[in-house]
Design a protein around this motif. Structure first.
Motif, PDB file in Angstrom:
ATOM      1  N   PRO A 141       2.567 -24.272  31.225  1.00  0.00           N
ATOM      2  CA  PRO A 141       3.641 -23.886  32.134  1.00  0.00           C
ATOM      3  C   PRO A 141       5.015 -24.236  31.580  1.00  0.00           C
ATOM      4  CG  PRO A 141       1.913 -25.037  33.316  1.00  0.00           C
ATOM      5  CD  PRO A 141       1.597 -25.156  31.858  1.00  0.00           C
ATOM      6  N   GLY A 142       5.919 -23.295  31.669  1.00  0.00           N
ATOM      7  CA  GLY A 142       7.298 -23.504  31.230  1.00  0.00           C
ATOM      8  C   GLY A 142       7.500 -23.403  29.734  1.00  0.00           C
ATOM      9  N   ILE A 143       6.479 -23.080  28.992  1.00  0.00           N
ATOM     10  CA  ILE A 143       6.582 -23.030  27.531  1.00  0.00           C
ATOM     11  C   ILE A 143       7.291 -21.753  27.094  1.00  0.00           C
ATOM     12  CG2 ILE A 143       4.396 -21.881  26.996  1.00  0.00           C
ATOM     13  CD1 ILE A 143       5.811 -24.921  25.188  1.00  0.00           C
ATOM     14  N   ARG A 144       8.045 -21.870  26.010  1.00  0.00           N
ATOM     15  CA  ARG A 144       8.689 -20.710  25.407  1.00  0.00           C
ATOM     16  C   ARG A 144       8.051 -20.461  24.056  1.00  0.00           C
ATOM     17  NH1 ARG A 144      14.491 -22.967  26.413  1.00  0.00           N
ATOM     18  NH2 ARG A 144      14.342 -23.158  24.170  1.00  0.00           N
ATOM     19  N   LYS A 145       8.123 -19.221  23.601  1.00  0.00           N
ATOM     20  CA  LYS A 145       7.457 -18.875  22.339  1.00  0.00           C
ATOM     21  C   LYS A 145       8.027 -19.631  21.150  1.00  0.00           C
ATOM     22  CE  LYS A 145      10.088 -14.730  21.181  1.00  0.00           C
ATOM     23  NZ  LYS A 145       9.972 -13.324  20.873  1.00  0.00           N
ATOM     24  N   GLU A 146       9.277 -20.077  21.240  1.00  0.00           N
ATOM     25  CA  GLU A 146       9.885 -20.828  20.145  1.00  0.00           C
ATOM     26  C   GLU A 146       9.186 -22.163  19.913  1.00  0.00           C
ATOM     27  OE1 GLU A 146      12.129 -20.034  22.922  1.00  0.00           O
ATOM     28  OE2 GLU A 146      12.336 -18.045  22.053  1.00  0.00           O
ATOM     29  N   PHE A 147       8.500 -22.675  20.925  1.00  0.00           N
ATOM     30  CA  PHE A 147       7.852 -23.978  20.831  1.00  0.00           C
ATOM     31  C   PHE A 147       6.374 -23.872  20.480  1.00  0.00           C
ATOM     32  CE2 PHE A 147      11.197 -25.215  24.123  1.00  0.00           C
ATOM     33  CZ  PHE A 147      12.099 -25.565  23.149  1.00  0.00           C
ATOM     34  N   CYS A 148       5.869 -22.660  20.207  1.00  0.00           N
ATOM     35  CA  CYS A 148       4.459 -22.447  19.878  1.00  0.00           C
ATOM     36  C   CYS A 148       4.304 -22.097  18.406  1.00  0.00           C
ATOM     37  CB  CYS A 148       3.874 -21.311  20.707  1.00  0.00           C
ATOM     38  SG  CYS A 148       3.893 -21.610  22.466  1.00  0.00           S
ATOM     39  N   ARG A 149       3.272 -22.652  17.797  1.00  0.00           N
ATOM     40  CA  ARG A 149       2.954 -22.320  16.416  1.00  0.00           C
ATOM     41  C   ARG A 149       1.455 -22.058  16.328  1.00  0.00           C
ATOM     42  NH1 ARG A 149       3.782 -26.945  13.931  1.00  0.00           N
ATOM     43  NH2 ARG A 149       1.629 -27.281  13.361  1.00  0.00           N
ATOM     44  N   VAL A 150       1.098 -20.865  15.880  1.00  0.00           N
ATOM     45  CA  VAL A 150      -0.299 -20.479  15.707  1.00  0.00           C
ATOM     46  C   VAL A 150      -0.461 -20.112  14.240  1.00  0.00           C
ATOM     47  CG1 VAL A 150      -2.115 -18.885  16.422  1.00  0.00           C
ATOM     48  CG2 VAL A 150      -0.406 -19.626  18.087  1.00  0.00           C
ATOM     49  N   ALA A 151      -1.463 -20.700  13.574  1.00  0.00           N
ATOM     50  CA  ALA A 151      -1.632 -20.469  12.141  1.00  0.00           C
ATOM     51  C   ALA A 151      -3.100 -20.609  11.759  1.00  0.00           C
ATOM     52  CB  ALA A 151      -0.791 -21.466  11.347  1.00  0.00           C
ATOM     53  N   ILE A 152      -3.411 -20.116  10.579  1.00  0.00           N
ATOM     54  CA  ILE A 152      -4.711 -20.331   9.964  1.00  0.00           C
ATOM     55  C   ILE A 152      -4.483 -21.365   8.860  1.00  0.00           C
ATOM     56  CG2 ILE A 152      -6.625 -19.292   8.683  1.00  0.00           C
ATOM     57  CD1 ILE A 152      -6.430 -18.192  11.493  1.00  0.00           C
ATOM     58  N   ASN A 153      -5.207 -22.479   8.903  1.00  0.00           N
ATOM     59  CA  ASN A 153      -4.996 -23.526   7.890  1.00  0.00           C
ATOM     60  C   ASN A 153      -5.779 -23.214   6.618  1.00  0.00           C
ATOM     61  OD1 ASN A 153      -7.648 -24.282   8.435  1.00  0.00           O
ATOM     62  ND2 ASN A 153      -7.093 -26.140   9.527  1.00  0.00           N
ATOM     63  N   ASP A 154      -5.690 -24.115   5.652  1.00  0.00           N
ATOM     64  CA  ASP A 154      -6.327 -23.906   4.341  1.00  0.00           C
ATOM     65  C   ASP A 154      -7.847 -23.807   4.429  1.00  0.00           C
ATOM     66  OD1 ASP A 154      -3.840 -23.936   3.171  1.00  0.00           O
ATOM     67  OD2 ASP A 154      -3.936 -26.070   2.637  1.00  0.00           O
ATOM     68  N   GLU A 155      -8.440 -24.409   5.441  1.00  0.00           N
ATOM     69  CA  GLU A 155      -9.887 -24.350   5.614  1.00  0.00           C
ATOM     70  C   GLU A 155     -10.336 -23.098   6.362  1.00  0.00           C
ATOM     71  OE1 GLU A 155      -8.249 -27.346   6.662  1.00  0.00           O
ATOM     72  OE2 GLU A 155      -8.528 -28.148   4.648  1.00  0.00           O
ATOM     73  N   GLY A 156      -9.392 -22.277   6.792  1.00  0.00           N
ATOM     74  CA  GLY A 156      -9.722 -21.057   7.522  1.00  0.00           C
ATOM     75  C   GLY A 156      -9.900 -21.258   9.014  1.00  0.00           C
ATOM     76  N   ASN A 157      -9.415 -22.384   9.542  1.00  0.00           N
ATOM     77  CA  ASN A 157      -9.509 -22.664  10.974  1.00  0.00           C
ATOM     78  C   ASN A 157      -8.209 -22.302  11.680  1.00  0.00           C
ATOM     79  OD1 ASN A 157     -12.114 -23.771  10.658  1.00  0.00           O
ATOM     80  ND2 ASN A 157     -11.231 -25.730  10.077  1.00  0.00           N
ATOM     81  N   LEU A 158      -8.310 -21.993  12.954  1.00  0.00           N
ATOM     82  CA  LEU A 158      -7.145 -21.653  13.771  1.00  0.00           C
ATOM     83  C   LEU A 158      -6.485 -22.944  14.243  1.00  0.00           C
ATOM     84  CD1 LEU A 158      -5.602 -19.324  15.267  1.00  0.00           C
ATOM     85  CD2 LEU A 158      -7.080 -19.831  17.215  1.00  0.00           C
ATOM     86  N   THR A 159      -5.188 -23.080  13.980  1.00  0.00           N
ATOM     87  CA  THR A 159      -4.429 -24.248  14.413  1.00  0.00           C
ATOM     88  C   THR A 159      -3.400 -23.801  15.439  1.00  0.00           C
ATOM     89  OG1 THR A 159      -4.688 -25.278  12.258  1.00  0.00           O
ATOM     90  CG2 THR A 159      -2.960 -26.152  13.655  1.00  0.00           C
TER      91      THR A 159
ATOM     92  N   ASP B 234     -17.529 -16.433  12.475  1.00  0.00           N
ATOM     93  CA  ASP B 234     -17.541 -15.681  11.212  1.00  0.00           C
ATOM     94  C   ASP B 234     -17.099 -14.233  11.369  1.00  0.00           C
ATOM     95  OD1 ASP B 234     -18.394 -17.901   9.829  1.00  0.00           O
ATOM     96  OD2 ASP B 234     -20.523 -17.412  10.094  1.00  0.00           O
ATOM     97  N   ASP B 235     -17.233 -13.681  12.578  1.00  0.00           N
ATOM     98  CA  ASP B 235     -16.921 -12.260  12.763  1.00  0.00           C
ATOM     99  C   ASP B 235     -15.483 -11.997  13.206  1.00  0.00           C
ATOM    100  OD1 ASP B 235     -17.309 -13.348  15.282  1.00  0.00           O
ATOM    101  OD2 ASP B 235     -18.391 -11.609  16.072  1.00  0.00           O
ATOM    102  N   VAL B 236     -14.567 -12.964  13.009  1.00  0.00           N
ATOM    103  CA  VAL B 236     -13.156 -12.780  13.375  1.00  0.00           C
ATOM    104  C   VAL B 236     -12.385 -12.256  12.175  1.00  0.00           C
ATOM    105  CG1 VAL B 236     -11.026 -13.995  13.975  1.00  0.00           C
ATOM    106  CG2 VAL B 236     -13.112 -14.495  15.200  1.00  0.00           C
ATOM    107  N   SER B 237     -11.570 -11.234  12.418  1.00  0.00           N
ATOM    108  CA  SER B 237     -10.670 -10.703  11.393  1.00  0.00           C
ATOM    109  C   SER B 237      -9.405 -11.559  11.386  1.00  0.00           C
ATOM    110  CB  SER B 237     -10.331  -9.240  11.695  1.00  0.00           C
ATOM    111  OG  SER B 237      -9.377  -8.774  10.780  1.00  0.00           O
ATOM    112  N   LYS B 238      -9.326 -12.517  10.478  1.00  0.00           N
ATOM    113  CA  LYS B 238      -8.225 -13.490  10.456  1.00  0.00           C
ATOM    114  C   LYS B 238      -6.868 -12.841  10.208  1.00  0.00           C
ATOM    115  CE  LYS B 238     -11.297 -17.161   9.085  1.00  0.00           C
ATOM    116  NZ  LYS B 238     -11.728 -18.092   8.077  1.00  0.00           N
ATOM    117  N   GLU B 239      -6.846 -11.716   9.526  1.00  0.00           N
ATOM    118  CA  GLU B 239      -5.585 -11.034   9.234  1.00  0.00           C
ATOM    119  C   GLU B 239      -5.000 -10.341  10.468  1.00  0.00           C
ATOM    120  OE1 GLU B 239      -8.479 -10.256   7.416  1.00  0.00           O
ATOM    121  OE2 GLU B 239      -8.020 -11.825   5.966  1.00  0.00           O
TER     122      GLU B 239
END
Length: 140
Positions: A50-68, A104-109
């Motif tokens: 609640p109250g979050i803005r997109k500027e404060f969110c970070r979504v990434a794939i790390n070096d191990e291929g996991n979603l952070t 395994d069946d997620v398209s990371k790109e």
């Protein structure tokens, strides 16, 4: 006259020893609630922020291929009363970071994310797999 107090010497210590968490680090915030849905075409993760803005969110794939997913919520509340020349500010910071192992069946790109109405939605499309059809092999 002073009131008489009953004091049991072993009871407080037993509970204090059992419930005392001073040795553990204290968290000032809790993890957001997370919903995960699966459809034929994608996985969808929803995080309540609640109250979050997109500027404060970070979504990434790390070096191990996991979603952070990392969320840093900064809020500043001001209250001014010009009649008394009183100024009060309250700052609050809440940080959340979590790493998720992707199926395994997620398209990371093609992973996408958006923030709307206090919910961070991460869409993870599935890789389209071709259904294998039977094939007759000629014996030579």
């Amino acid at each position: 006259m002073l009131p008489v107090m009953f004091h049991n010497s072993w009871m407080p210590t037993m509970f204090e020893d059992f419930l005392n968490t001073d040795f553990m680090p204290r968290a000032n915030s809790t993890a957001p609630a997370v919903n995960v849905r699966e459809s034929d075409k994608a996985y969808t993760m929803e995080l309540a922020a609640p109250g979050i803005r997109k500027e404060f969110c970070r979504v990434a794939i790390n070096d191990e291929g996991n979603l952070t997913i990392a969320i840093e919520n900064k809020a500043e509340h001001k209250h001014e009363d010009r009649h008394h020349h009183y100024l009060r500010r309250e700052f609050s910071y809440a940080n959340y970071e979590q790493c998720y192992t992707l199926p395994d069946d997620v398209s990371k790109e093609q992973i996408s994310a958006k923030v709307e109405n206090g919910v961070l939605t991460v869409t993870m499309p599935k890789i389209e797999t071709k259904k294998e059809t039977g094939k007759e092999i000629e014996v030579g």
